[in-house]
Design an enzyme around this catalytic site. Structure first.
Site, short mmCIF file in Angstrom:
data_model
loop_
_atom_site.label_atom_id
_atom_site.label_comp_id
_atom_site.label_asym_id
_atom_site.label_seq_id
_atom_site.Cartn_x
_atom_site.Cartn_y
_atom_site.Cartn_z
N LEU A 39 40.74 94.92 21.58
CA LEU A 39 40.10 93.65 21.95
C LEU A 39 38.98 93.36 20.95
O LEU A 39 37.87 93.90 21.04
CB LEU A 39 39.54 93.73 23.38
CG LEU A 39 40.54 94.13 24.48
CD1 LEU A 39 39.85 94.16 25.85
CD2 LEU A 39 41.72 93.17 24.52
N ASN A 82 36.70 90.37 18.57
CA ASN A 82 36.00 89.12 18.93
C ASN A 82 36.86 87.88 18.77
O ASN A 82 36.53 86.83 19.32
CB ASN A 82 34.72 88.99 18.09
CG ASN A 82 33.62 89.90 18.62
OD1 ASN A 82 33.02 89.62 19.64
ND2 ASN A 82 33.40 91.03 17.96
N TYR A 93 25.48 107.41 11.89
CA TYR A 93 25.23 106.10 12.53
C TYR A 93 24.83 106.33 13.99
O TYR A 93 25.32 107.26 14.64
CB TYR A 93 26.50 105.27 12.46
CG TYR A 93 26.32 103.77 12.49
CD1 TYR A 93 26.16 103.08 13.71
CD2 TYR A 93 26.33 103.02 11.33
CE1 TYR A 93 26.01 101.71 13.73
CE2 TYR A 93 26.21 101.62 11.35
CZ TYR A 93 26.04 100.99 12.57
OH TYR A 93 25.91 99.61 12.61
N CYS A 138 33.17 100.45 18.75
CA CYS A 138 34.25 101.45 18.87
C CYS A 138 35.43 101.07 17.99
O CYS A 138 36.21 101.94 17.58
CB CYS A 138 34.66 101.69 20.31
SG CYS A 138 35.45 100.31 21.08
N ASP A 139 35.54 99.80 17.60
CA ASP A 139 36.64 99.45 16.69
C ASP A 139 36.38 100.04 15.32
O ASP A 139 37.28 100.58 14.68
CB ASP A 139 36.86 97.94 16.63
CG ASP A 139 35.64 97.17 16.16
OD1 ASP A 139 34.53 97.74 16.15
OD2 ASP A 139 35.81 96.00 15.80
N1 LIG Z 1 47.26 83.57 14.20
C1 LIG Z 1 45.96 83.82 13.92
N2 LIG Z 1 45.01 83.38 14.73
C2 LIG Z 1 43.70 83.64 14.45
N3 LIG Z 1 43.27 84.32 13.39
C3 LIG Z 1 44.21 84.77 12.55
C4 LIG Z 1 45.60 84.56 12.77
N4 LIG Z 1 46.29 85.14 11.76
C5 LIG Z 1 45.40 85.68 10.96
N5 LIG Z 1 44.14 85.45 11.42
C6 LIG Z 1 42.94 85.86 10.75
O1 LIG Z 1 42.47 87.01 11.46
C7 LIG Z 1 41.05 86.97 11.51
C8 LIG Z 1 40.64 87.72 12.74
O2 LIG Z 1 41.11 89.06 12.48
P1 LIG Z 1 41.13 90.14 13.62
O3 LIG Z 1 41.24 91.46 12.92
O4 LIG Z 1 42.10 89.80 14.67
O5 LIG Z 1 39.64 89.97 14.21
P2 LIG Z 1 38.99 90.68 15.48
O6 LIG Z 1 39.40 92.13 15.43
O7 LIG Z 1 37.51 90.45 15.22
O8 LIG Z 1 39.50 89.95 16.67
C9 LIG Z 1 40.68 85.49 11.52
O9 LIG Z 1 39.48 85.33 10.78
C10 LIG Z 1 41.85 84.81 10.82
O10 LIG Z 1 41.55 84.47 9.48
C1 LIG Z 2 30.80 94.62 13.98
C2 LIG Z 2 31.76 94.15 15.06
C3 LIG Z 2 31.29 92.85 15.69
C4 LIG Z 2 33.14 93.92 14.43
O1 LIG Z 2 33.98 93.42 15.45
P1 LIG Z 2 35.29 92.55 15.10
O2 LIG Z 2 35.01 91.79 13.85
O3 LIG Z 2 36.38 93.56 14.90
O4 LIG Z 2 35.54 91.68 16.29
C5 LIG Z 2 31.92 95.24 16.15
O5 LIG Z 2 32.25 96.45 15.53
C6 LIG Z 2 30.66 95.43 16.96
O6 LIG Z 2 30.41 94.70 17.90
N1 LIG Z 2 29.83 96.47 16.57
C7 LIG Z 2 28.63 96.79 17.29
C8 LIG Z 2 27.45 96.82 16.34
C9 LIG Z 2 27.59 97.92 15.26
O7 LIG Z 2 28.72 98.33 14.95
O8 LIG Z 2 26.53 98.35 14.73
K LIG Z 3 38.66 94.30 14.44
#
Ligand SMILES: Nc1ncnc2c1ncn2[C@@H]1O[C@H](COP(=O)(O)OP(=O)(O)O)[C@@H](O)[C@H]1O
Ligand SMILES: CC(C)(COP(=O)(O)O)[C@@H](O)C(=O)NCCC(=O)O
Ligand SMILES: [K+]
Length: 241
Positions: free
Chosen positions: A6, A8, A94, A101-102
């Site tokens: 999950l 953002n 860290y 956690c991701d």
């Molecule tokens: N179908 C899609 N819908 C939304 N974002 C997408 C899609 N395909 C590729 N992306 C790209 O993926 C990025 C989000 O990557 P993702 O690793 O899923 O983020 P998060 O882990 O933060 O949810 C967006 O910035 C966008 O450029």
């Molecule tokens: C930096 C992040 C927002 C990245 O999340 P993502 O872009 O994968 O949605 C996420 O790892 C997070 O909320 N971290 C907590 C703050 C830190 O890692 O210091």
């Molecule tokens: K991510």
């Protein structure tokens, strides 16, 4: 097994068989309503009848509680991963209470005690983490291309574009190009800077924008879309072959 990531922006899931092969996977925007999105996936998950659900979430307690409620209906055991500072496979400088956690699981998916590694997450935020022979040295967090464009849009009077492609880092001669190339350059430039400072670290990229960014990086990059999945499988000690 069912593995959930999950983030953002998107909910990613991987369904694997009992020897860790991926049977089905998808990534969908959850529009800040991940529990509702999951509700629509439950019949699919029930059909595959996984015996366990491992979850990485950076969405905070409130959304996680809603996700827990939805998952409870499946009567399948599930567990949210929390960063474990004592985890044997990787030490970290860290603050374990703050590390996403991701990021931790992405590192877990890659960590190799014989290597120096730079793990780059190209998600809603761009993250760079440095691992030296299985010790996490720390890292960086900065906004991705869309967050940067939004901030220009909302922070200035005359920049009003909100579409356009991020496909080049040569100088722009229109506002639209100057904005899109400038934003891409800011991310690619940061990655190249870290890459130049750590020439003997292997570059590993993951996340939705990995392909877009990797092509402008000055060194070869290994793109691993299932890095977090590997981290989840490793954490729950189900080796994904
Ligand atoms: N179908 C899609 N819908 C939304 N974002 C997408 C899609 N395909 C590729 N992306 C790209 O993926 C990025 C989000 O990557 P993702 O690793 O899923 O983020 P998060 O882990 O933060 O949810 C967006 O910035 C966008 O450029
Ligand atoms: C930096 C992040 C927002 C990245 O999340 P993502 O872009 O994968 O949605 C996420 O790892 C997070 O909320 N971290 C907590 C703050 C830190 O890692 O210091
Ligand atoms: K991510």
């Amino acid at each position: 097994m069912l593995w959930l990531d999950l983030g953002n922006t998107r909910l990613k899931y991987w369904l694997t068989d009992d020897i860790g092969q991926i049977i089905s996977h998808d990534a969908t925007q959850h529009l800040q309503a991940p529990a509702e999105l999951l509700m629509g996936l439950t019949d699919r998950f029930e059909r595959y009848a996984p015996d366990f659900i491992g979850i990485s979430s950076v969405l905070g307690d409130e959304l996680n509680a809603k996700v827990s409620k939805t998952l409870s209906r499946l009567n399948i055991p599930f567990e949210f991963v929390h960063v474990d500072a004592e985890y044997p496979l990787m030490r970290s400088a860290y603050d374990a209470n703050q590390l996403g956690c991701d990021r931790w699981l992405q590192m877990l998916g890659a960590v190799d005690k014989t290597k120096r590694q730079c793990v780059i997450g190209c998600g809603t935020a761009v993250t760079i983490d440095l691992i030296d022979h299985a010790t996490h040295l720390g890292g960086y967090i900065f906004p991705n291309i869309y967050l940067q464009r939004e901030s220009l849009f909302s922070g200035t009077k005359q920049i009003t574009i909100s579409n356009g492609t991020f496909d080049s880092i040569t100088q722009g001669t229109t506002t639209q190009d100057a904005v899109h190339r400038g934003i891409l350059l800011s991310i690619v430039g940061a990655v190249n800077e870290i890459s130049n400072r750590h020439p003997n670290f292997e570059l590993i990229m993951t996340g939705g924008d990995a392909q877009m960014i990797a092509q402008h990086v000055n060194r070869s990059v290994r793109i691993r879309d299932d890095l977090l999945l590997n981290g989840l499988a490793r954490y729950f000690d189900h080796s994904k072959k």
